[in-house]
Design a protein around this motif. Structure first.
Motif, PDB file in Angstrom:
ATOM      1  N   UNK A  23       4.370   2.745  -0.651  1.00 39.57           N
ATOM      2  CA  UNK A  23       4.100   3.400   0.631  1.00 39.57           C
ATOM      3  C   UNK A  23       4.288   4.908   0.511  1.00 39.57           C
ATOM      4  N   UNK A  24       5.290   5.332  -0.264  1.00 41.12           N
ATOM      5  CA  UNK A  24       5.519   6.750  -0.497  1.00 41.12           C
ATOM      6  C   UNK A  24       4.447   7.343  -1.412  1.00 41.12           C
ATOM      7  N   UNK A  25       4.054   6.575  -2.448  1.00 37.91           N
ATOM      8  CA  UNK A  25       3.066   7.040  -3.425  1.00 37.91           C
ATOM      9  C   UNK A  25       1.720   7.376  -2.782  1.00 37.91           C
ATOM     10  N   UNK A  26       1.257   6.506  -1.905  1.00 37.49           N
ATOM     11  CA  UNK A  26      -0.107   6.669  -1.382  1.00 37.49           C
ATOM     12  C   UNK A  26      -0.156   7.502  -0.105  1.00 37.49           C
ATOM     13  N   UNK A  27       0.991   7.742   0.504  1.00 40.62           N
ATOM     14  CA  UNK A  27       1.055   8.667   1.634  1.00 40.62           C
ATOM     15  C   UNK A  27       0.139   8.325   2.795  1.00 40.62           C
ATOM     16  N   UNK A  28      -0.030   7.051   3.092  1.00 42.74           N
ATOM     17  CA  UNK A  28      -0.839   6.651   4.232  1.00 42.74           C
ATOM     18  C   UNK A  28      -2.330   6.587   3.979  1.00 42.74           C
ATOM     19  N   UNK A  78      11.666  -2.851  -2.896  1.00 41.80           N
ATOM     20  CA  UNK A  78      11.643  -1.563  -3.596  1.00 41.80           C
ATOM     21  C   UNK A  78      10.212  -1.154  -3.948  1.00 41.80           C
ATOM     22  N   UNK A  79       9.411  -2.102  -4.417  1.00 36.59           N
ATOM     23  CA  UNK A  79       8.022  -1.805  -4.767  1.00 36.59           C
ATOM     24  C   UNK A  79       7.238  -1.358  -3.535  1.00 36.59           C
ATOM     25  N   UNK A  80       7.412  -2.065  -2.428  1.00 31.78           N
ATOM     26  CA  UNK A  80       6.703  -1.704  -1.200  1.00 31.78           C
ATOM     27  C   UNK A  80       7.110  -0.307  -0.750  1.00 31.78           C
ATOM     28  N   UNK A  81       8.400  -0.019  -0.816  1.00 35.87           N
ATOM     29  CA  UNK A  81       8.898   1.309  -0.427  1.00 35.87           C
ATOM     30  C   UNK A  81       8.256   2.401  -1.284  1.00 35.87           C
ATOM     31  N   UNK A 101       2.309  -9.982  -1.275  1.00 36.19           N
ATOM     32  CA  UNK A 101       0.996  -9.557  -0.773  1.00 36.19           C
ATOM     33  C   UNK A 101       1.055  -9.266   0.715  1.00 36.19           C
ATOM     34  N   UNK A 102       1.714 -10.151   1.462  1.00 39.10           N
ATOM     35  CA  UNK A 102       1.843  -9.957   2.906  1.00 39.10           C
ATOM     36  C   UNK A 102       2.627  -8.685   3.223  1.00 39.10           C
ATOM     37  N   UNK A 103       3.693  -8.438   2.467  1.00 42.31           N
ATOM     38  CA  UNK A 103       4.494  -7.234   2.682  1.00 42.31           C
ATOM     39  C   UNK A 103       3.661  -5.974   2.434  1.00 42.31           C
ATOM     40  N   UNK A 104       2.849  -6.015   1.379  1.00 40.46           N
ATOM     41  CA  UNK A 104       2.030  -4.850   1.049  1.00 40.46           C
ATOM     42  C   UNK A 104       0.938  -4.617   2.089  1.00 40.46           C
ATOM     43  N   UNK A 105       0.342  -5.701   2.574  1.00 43.45           N
ATOM     44  CA  UNK A 105      -0.717  -5.554   3.577  1.00 43.45           C
ATOM     45  C   UNK A 105      -0.171  -4.993   4.881  1.00 43.45           C
ATOM     46  N   UNK A 106       1.090  -5.285   5.177  1.00 42.14           N
ATOM     47  CA  UNK A 106       1.695  -4.753   6.393  1.00 42.14           C
ATOM     48  C   UNK A 106       2.120  -3.289   6.229  1.00 42.14           C
ATOM     49  N   UNK A 107       2.456  -2.898   4.999  1.00 37.33           N
ATOM     50  CA  UNK A 107       2.959  -1.548   4.764  1.00 37.33           C
ATOM     51  C   UNK A 107       1.873  -0.539   4.412  1.00 37.33           C
ATOM     52  N   UNK A 108       0.752  -1.030   3.864  1.00 35.57           N
ATOM     53  CA  UNK A 108      -0.312  -0.143   3.388  1.00 35.57           C
ATOM     54  C   UNK A 108      -1.600  -0.369   4.174  1.00 35.57           C
TER      55      UNK A 108
END
Length: 286
Positions: A220-225, A214-217, A246-253
């Motif tokens: 990813x929406x908050x920062x818009x790429x 949920x946090x990653x989702x 951390x790994x999930x965030x690095x892959x998504x952001x």
């Protein structure tokens, strides 16, 4: 030598090495285990605090610095010919910012001291302090530093996941029945801080993996790429899941800069062991 000095308090959770390298002046809060009083991040380090916490049995208390504590630092830096930018824990959470403001009022009207309410906590404003100190080191004007701190404050995205509901319950943020039921159902609250600097329950999920997803989702929406600066803060000895998140965030952001830090004793006294804090600053597009 920089003409602007940066002051903060210990809840910014800035590592000692960084504070030393950048010349950041830090005024500590106090942590009390019963009648025993310690200076946050000076006479009580994070690892020692979390080792002692389960043995104490109760809830450690915390207290803010006095105006006199800040006044001493301000007067010393002004005597060195410095302009001062002083950045502090959300005024909605603590009287720490107010103490710094009172200290400013005890100086002459023309004393060059600007006190800023970060409206945040932990490295959510630690990054503001670090950025201010880096700019001061590089010769930026006080006006430019204050403007950038305020921009970053408005851009910050932060979320906390707590490892246990026990400390939120002991601190009165949730009721005992909710804490017991939440623990039985493996509910993981996701906390954030609003624009006024107040902690609020952003969401909740069944289990850590769903909370992480949920946090990653949301981020990813908050920062818009946009490219971001990411810091992950954990409690020493209780870092389960931090590497996975951390790994999930690095892959998504699009993470351009990554830092790790410890959640210090004062924040830990309220959030408890196993808390993970995420601080995301979208970078300038220019």
């Amino acid at each position: 030598m920089a003409s602007v000095a940066v002051v903060t308090d210990s809840t910014a959770d800035i590592p000692l090495g960084t504070r030393t390298e950048l010349g950041i002046s830090m005024v500590p809060l106090k942590v009390l285990f019963g009648s025993e009083s310690y200076l946050d991040n000076i006479t009580l380090q994070p690892a020692e605090f979390y080792e002692r916490l389960p043995k104490f049995g109760g809830l450690p208390t915390t207290s803010q610095p006095s105006p006199a504590d800040y006044l001493e630092v301000f007067e010393r830096l002004l005597a060195e010919g410095k302009s001062i930018v002083s950045i502090h824990l959300s005024g909605a959470m603590s009287g720490t910012y107010q103490s710094a403001t009172i200290a400013r009022s005890m100086l002459d009207d023309d004393a060059d001291v600007t006190v800023i309410d970060s409206k945040s906590a932990s490295f959510g404003y630690g990054q503001l302090v670090v950025t201010a100190a880096e700019m001061a080191r590089d010769g930026a004007s006080k006006e430019a530093i204050v403007a950038e701190v305020r921009r970053l404050r408005d851009e910050l995205k932060l979320y906390f996941v707590v490892g246990t509901l026990e400390y939120l319950q002991k601190g009165g943020r949730i009721g005992k029945a909710s804490a017991v039921l939440g623990s039985l159902l493996n509910i993981k609250p996701i906390l954030s801080i609003d624009k006024e600097g107040v902690v609020y329950p952003f969401d909740k999920a069944r289990g850590q993996k769903r909370a992480f997803a949920r946090i990653v989702e949301v981020l990813a929406s908050d920062v818009g790429g946009r490219p971001v600066n990411l810091t992950v803060a954990t409690t020493p000895g209780h870092t389960e899941g931090a590497a996975e998140l951390t790994d999930m965030l690095k892959r998504a952001l699009d993470v351009r800069e990554f830092k790790e830090t410890d959640i210090g004793p004062v924040i830990g006294a309220h959030a408890g062991p196993g808390t993970i804090g995420l601080f995301v600053f979208p970078l300038r597009s220019d």
